[in-house]
Design a protein around this motif. Structure first.
Motif, short mmCIF file in Angstrom:
data_model
loop_
_atom_site.label_atom_id
_atom_site.label_comp_id
_atom_site.label_asym_id
_atom_site.label_seq_id
_atom_site.Cartn_x
_atom_site.Cartn_y
_atom_site.Cartn_z
N GLU A 100 18.40 63.50 59.39
CA GLU A 100 19.85 63.52 59.56
C GLU A 100 20.23 64.20 60.87
OE1 GLU A 100 23.59 62.50 59.11
OE2 GLU A 100 21.93 61.77 57.87
N GLU A 101 19.52 65.27 61.24
CA GLU A 101 19.78 65.95 62.51
C GLU A 101 19.52 65.01 63.68
OE1 GLU A 101 18.26 69.94 64.90
OE2 GLU A 101 17.72 69.70 62.78
N ARG A 103 19.64 61.69 63.54
CA ARG A 103 20.69 60.66 63.50
C ARG A 103 21.96 61.17 64.18
NH1 ARG A 103 20.39 59.20 58.54
NH2 ARG A 103 19.61 57.11 58.81
N GLN A 104 22.35 62.41 63.89
CA GLN A 104 23.55 62.98 64.50
C GLN A 104 23.38 63.15 66.01
OE1 GLN A 104 26.43 63.20 62.93
NE2 GLN A 104 25.32 62.40 61.14
#
Length: 191
Positions: A100-101, A103-104
């Motif tokens: 997720e990190e 992706r951000q």
């Protein structure tokens, strides 16, 4: 030419972990092809067949039959099922939080050059994981997360943007905007 001596293989003995009727039942009930072949080999051997004959019947080698017997004799019936089904495999390189990190981070411009290339992602991952990450691994993670590595279109160093703009103006309009006065084929249409 002297003929090489053939080494005689030792006689195979099957430890009586299970009765031959139980081996036959396990062979008939098995759904996994690997497990089924192993039970089948053990059942045939329990019937008194020779390992070479069993190998020929099943389409395997004599060596494979001997390995199955050795496995069965050493570890018992628990060793016969195919253990690959229970193997979860290697854990992913990136935890869900790190995915997720990443992706951000990919949603924002790259801090150095603005574009997230495979090399930039590899550097970013290397910093987070504390070990080198190959370019192709970084590229694969970008694809898994739904991104593609970006790189600017190549430009010639000596290109003149003004001349290129003038050239584009002299091009023909797209085919959809062109009107043809001649029919599509040579035949004339009469009404």
């Amino acid at each position: 030419m002297p003929q090489a001596k053939r080494r005689r293989r030792s006689r195979l003995t099957l430890k009586p972990h299970l009765h031959p009727d139980n081996l036959h039942a396990l062979y008939r009930e098995a759904t996994d092809p690997v497990e089924r072949a192993r039970w089948h080999a053990l059942w045939l051997l329990s019937q008194g067949r020779h390992p070479a004959e069993v190998a020929e019947i099943l389409g395997y080698t004599d060596r494979w039959v001997r390995k199955v017997v050795a496995l069965y004799n050493q570890k018992g019936p628990e060793a016969i099922p195919d253990g690959r089904h229970k193997n979860p495999g290697q854990k992913p390189l990136l935890s869900p939080e790190l995915q997720e990190e990443l992706r951000q981070a990919l949603l924002k411009p790259h801090p150095r050059d603005g574009l997230w290339t495979g090399r930039n992602v590899a550097e970013w991952l290397s910093e987070r994981l504390g070990r080198p990450v190959p370019y192709n691994t970084a590229w694969e993670w970008m694809r898994r997360l739904g991104f593609s590595p970006l790189r600017p279109r190549p430009r010639h160093r000596g290109a003149d943007p003004k001349a290129q703009g003038e050239f584009k103006k002299t091009l023909l309009p797209p085919r959809s905007l062109q009107v043809s006065s001649a029919p599509a084929d040579d035949r004339a249409l009469e009404l």
